[in-house]
Each structure stands twice: as structure tokens, then as C-alpha cells.
Design a protein around this motif. Structure first.
Motif, short mmCIF file in Angstrom:
data_model
loop_
_atom_site.label_atom_id
_atom_site.label_comp_id
_atom_site.label_asym_id
_atom_site.label_seq_id
_atom_site.Cartn_x
_atom_site.Cartn_y
_atom_site.Cartn_z
N UNK A 111 0.84 -1.19 0.00
CA UNK A 111 0.00 0.00 0.00
C UNK A 111 0.88 1.25 0.00
N UNK A 112 0.67 2.19 -0.93
CA UNK A 112 1.56 3.35 -1.02
C UNK A 112 1.62 4.19 0.25
N UNK A 113 0.54 4.21 1.03
CA UNK A 113 0.51 5.04 2.23
C UNK A 113 1.09 4.30 3.43
N UNK A 114 0.64 3.08 3.64
CA UNK A 114 1.03 2.33 4.83
C UNK A 114 2.35 1.57 4.67
N UNK A 115 2.76 1.30 3.44
CA UNK A 115 3.98 0.52 3.20
C UNK A 115 4.86 1.25 2.18
N UNK A 116 5.15 2.50 2.46
CA UNK A 116 5.90 3.33 1.51
C UNK A 116 7.31 2.80 1.28
N UNK A 117 7.98 2.38 2.34
CA UNK A 117 9.35 1.87 2.21
C UNK A 117 9.39 0.61 1.36
N UNK A 118 8.42 -0.28 1.59
CA UNK A 118 8.37 -1.50 0.79
C UNK A 118 8.12 -1.18 -0.68
N UNK A 119 7.24 -0.21 -0.94
CA UNK A 119 6.99 0.19 -2.33
C UNK A 119 8.24 0.80 -2.95
N UNK A 120 9.02 1.53 -2.15
CA UNK A 120 10.27 2.09 -2.67
C UNK A 120 11.22 0.97 -3.10
N UNK A 121 11.28 -0.10 -2.33
CA UNK A 121 12.13 -1.22 -2.71
C UNK A 121 11.66 -1.83 -4.03
#
Length: 452
Positions: A246-256
Motif C-alpha cells: 500500500x503506497x501510504x502504509x507501506x511506503x518503504x516496501x513500495x520504494x524497494x
């Protein structure tokens, strides 16, 4: 002859007017002569009309042939035409696309049968020294994607020595757009709009935009499934257990995720660039700034970024093996101009400056390209934030009006901004690695015959 007969009969009539019987006989003869005259006149008019029509057809064909010969002679006498002439022969030189060779041979055979003589035709492969070879526009399959060729042509026309990225550009552009604009409902709206527009408009910029809406809508739907978002309403399919972060709740994971996608995309572009370097005859070019050197740098840089995110220690990254892969790529980019100069026997002190410049460009360009992909995270975050904004506005506008307002904003302003950012990543971060677009459009040699 008829008039003379009339005159003779009239004279006889005047001489014999004393006799009523003779006058009646003369009038009968005059009527008979008049009937014969009318019949012969009608026959002559029909005959002349037929002859006139025949002459008109023959004249039209003759004038057409004369115009054709005049046009052909004008071409052969033009000094700018690629024709070498003597008093015996003329040699015409030009380019023929590979997929048109059979058609060309058929036309040559047709000309030979018409003129009753044989033509000598010789084909040669283009050499690396030919830099102005025209290349034809691609033939898309399926054909409805043909207007999307504008996406590549805006960046430049492909030369004969480089890969034509007609399908790649559509795929990469739509893929990046879907990452930023992932929503099942909104993607379906643009998919349907694209199908309608592409069927209704066959020419102009509207047809090109409509055609692009189709793959953009498809990828928006696919990533909308990954984000579990339907018209900005999240969690309807997987109840907040979607397989994409989720772009809001899991921003760091999305960055990876985005860093991995960026590394793969840039390396893919560099591989295409190395192939183009080889096709253009630049053998050492596959090692340097646009080849293996930059590939090692991007791979090492992305690995170092992941390691930094994991340990949050910059000094620890300096001892990580991925960091040394990055350094090896920079060194290889610097050494490539020097190696090429030594191998070519034209080494000068300026070559060392070129090597240092290649090292600096590799460092700056690769770093900027990789981190430029973070805009995908930013716009995906902005898109998901519209759902939160709709929830906040629901208190005084109601759920439905707030969702309608936010979806309108998403499908207008955010749709345009995501499309522009996708173009930016496509043209500068991806296509710049392999595509120069300095070719010339292929223009067929035509002879137009004016018909009367």
C-alpha cells in the motif's frame, strides 16, 4: 452534290412550270431527294460522332503516355536524382526495405515484360558507414496499435542500425503509468474510452491518444488489482491483504519495489544500447558508459541502496560487495575510451580526459536515473491519498459526492500528471540508454501518371 441536284431540278421545274403534272412530279422528286438528304446527313452525323469518340480515347491514351515519358525523362535528366548515366546505360540507386524485396522484384519483372528488355538488379546489405539510410514506419500487429507509433516517433525516427522500440515504448510507458495510477474502476473507464475513440477516429492526434488509452487502461486495471483499489475504494477484493504494498502504509516496501523495477528497466535499456553499439560497428562501445560499465554501476548502486535501507549505516555500505561492483562499473566506463584508442592506434592525452569524463557521467547519470524512478512512489502515494481525502470530505459532503469529486480529480489532473511523468521516465531514463532517433523516414520512389 445534293445542292447541284436541287439546282438542276429547280431549273427543270422552272422550264416546265406550264405543265401541272410535271410540277407535281418535280415536287415528288424534291421530296424524295430531301428524304435521301436527311437520311445521309443523319448517317454522317452518327459516323462522325463515333469517329470523334474513338479519336478522343486514342488521344487521351497518347497524351497519358506522352505525360508519363515527359515525367520520366524529367527524372532522368535531374542532376539531383541518384542516377549515373552514360550514352549507353543509366544506373539508378536507392534503398529498399527488407520486407519489400519480393514486391520490388515483382515490379521489376512487370517492367521487363512491358519494355521487352531485361534489367540488371543488384542488392547489397547496408554497411556501417552508411549513416543516412532511410527506415520505413513499422507495421503494427494488431493494426489498431499503429497510431501509438507516435509515442516513439516523438523521441526521434529510428535509424537502420538501431533497434526499433515500437512495442517496447508502449509497454514501458503503460507499465510505469499503471504503477502510478493503479485503480480498477478508473482504468476501466480509460480502457472503454480508448476502445470507443480508436474505433471512431482513424486519423489525427485524437486517434493516437485514444489508442494509448487502451494499454494505459489495461495496466491501470492490473495494478489496481495489485493495490486493491476500485474508484479509490480500497480493500474490496482482498480486504487490505493485497499482494502489492500500500503506497501510504507501506511506503518503504513500495520504494524497494520501485528500485528493483528501475534497476531492471535501466539495465534492459543498456543491453539494448550495447546491441545497438555492436550493430553500428562500435565494438568497444559495449563496455563503456552505454554498455557493461553502466550495467555494473546500476546493479552495484541498487544493491548498495538496498543494503543501506536494511542496515541504515552508510559506512557499512562502503564495505558491502555491491559497492565494489559499482566501483568496477565506473572504472570500466573510464577505461573504455582509453582501450578503444590504444586498439585503434590513435591514443592521445585527450583520451584520458574522455575517460575521466565518462567516469563522471556514469556516476552522475546512473545515480540520477535510478533515483528519478522514485517519482513513481510519489505519484502512487498521491493517487492513494485521494482515497483518504475522500474519506475526510465524507463528513460534510457525504460518501458518494466526496468519492465522485476525488475520482474526477484523479481522472483529470492526476491522470495528466501521471502520463507526463511516465513520458519523462520513458524518454530520459529508459530510451536515452539505447535510442538516438537520428534516422530518416523512408519515402518510396513514386511516379504519378496524370490521366486525362
Amino acid at each position: 452534290e445534293v445542292i447541284k441536284k436541287y439546282q438542276g431540278e429547280l431549273k427543270r421545274f422552272e422550264e416546265r412550270e406550264s405543265s401541272q403534272a410535271e410540277r407535281g412530279s418535280a415536287l415528288g422528286a424534291l421530296e424524295k431527294l430531301k428524304g435521301e438528304y436527311d437520311k445521309r446527313l443523319k448517317d454522317l452525323e452518327e459516323k462522325h460522332a463515333q469517329e470523334k469518340q474513338t479519336l478522343r480515347v486514342d488521344q487521351g491514351e497518347a497524351l497519358g503516355k506522352i505525360a508519363y515519358m515527359d515525367y520520366l525523362l524529367a527524372i532522368l535528366s535531374d542532376d539531383r536524382a541518384p542516377v549515373m548515366r552514360s550514352r549507353v546505360i543509366s544506373v539508378l540507386q536507392g534503398w529498399v526495405p527488407d520486407n519489400k524485396l519480393s514486391d520490388f522484384n515483382e515490379k521489376v519483372s512487370e517492367v521487363e515484360s512491358n519494355i521487352g528488355e531485361k534489367l540488371f538488379v543488384q542488392f547489397e546489405e547496408a554497411s556501417h558507414d552508411d549513416h543516412n539510410i532511410p527506415s520505413p514506419a513499422p507495421e503494427f500487429k494488431p493494426a489498431f496499435l499503429a497510431p501509438a507509433w507516435k509515442l516513439t516517433a516523438l523521441r526521434g525516427w529510428p535509424s537502420a542500425h538501431e533497434i526499433n522500440p515500437m512495442y517496447i515504448t508502449i509497454l514501458i510507458f503503460s507499465f510505469q503509468f499503471g504503477l502510478m495510477f493503479g485503480d480498477i474502476g478508473q482504468g476501466a473507464v480509460f480502457l472503454i474510452a480508448g476502445l470507443i475513440i480508436s474505433r471512431k477516429f482513424k486519423k489525427g492526434m485524437v486517434s493516437k491518444l485514444g489508442t494509448l488509452f487502451i494499454p494505459m487502461g489495461v495496466f491501470a486495471i492490473l495494478f489496481g488489482i495489485g493495490y486493491d483499489s476500485i474508484f479509490l475504494v480500497e480493500g474490496l477484493l482482498f480486504h487490505h491483504h493485497q499482494f502489492m504494498p500500500n503506497p501510504i502504509n507501506e511506503t518503504t516496501t513500495l520504494m524497494k519495489w520501485v528500485f528493483k523495477i528501475a534497476a531492471v528497466e535501466i539495465v534492459f535499456g543498456l543491453v539494448l544500447g550495447a546491441i545497438n553499439q555492436w550493430k553500428a560497428g562500435h565494438r568497444w562501445g559495449i563496455l563503456g558508459q552505454h554498455g557493461l560499465g553502466m550495467i555494473l554501476y546500476i546493479v552495484g548502486l541498487s544493491l548498495s541502496v538496498f543494503e543501506f535501507i536494511r542496515i541504515s549505516d552508510f559506512m557499512g555500505v562502503l564495505s558491502y560487495w555491491g559497492f565494489y561492483v559499482m566501483l568496477a562499473g565506473m572504472v570500466l566506463a573510464m577505461l573504455t575510451p582509453i582501450i578503444a584508442a590504444v586498439a585503434g592506434g590513435h591514443f592521445t592525452i585527450e583520451v584520458i580526459g574522455e575517460g575521466v569524463g565518462a567516469l563522471l557521467m556514469t556516476f552522475v547519470e546512473g545515480l540520477a536515473n535510478l533515483f528519478s524512478f522514485l517519482r513513481i512512489v510519489a505519484f502512487a502515494l498521491a493517487h492513494a491519498s485521494l482515497a483518504g481525502a475522500a474519506h475526510q470530505l465524507a463528513g460534510f459532503m457525504g460518501n458518494i459526492p466526496s468519492l465522485i469529486l476525488m475520482n474526477l480529480i484523479a481522472m483529470t489532473f492526476e491522470f495528466m500528471s501521471s502520463g507526463v511523468q511516465s513520458l519523462r521516465l520513458l524518454y530520459y531514463e529508459f530510451m536515452s540508454k539505447f535510442y538516438h532517433g537520428e534516422g530518416m523516414p523512408f519515402s518510396p520512389f513514386r511516379i504519378r501518371i496524370k490521366k486525362s
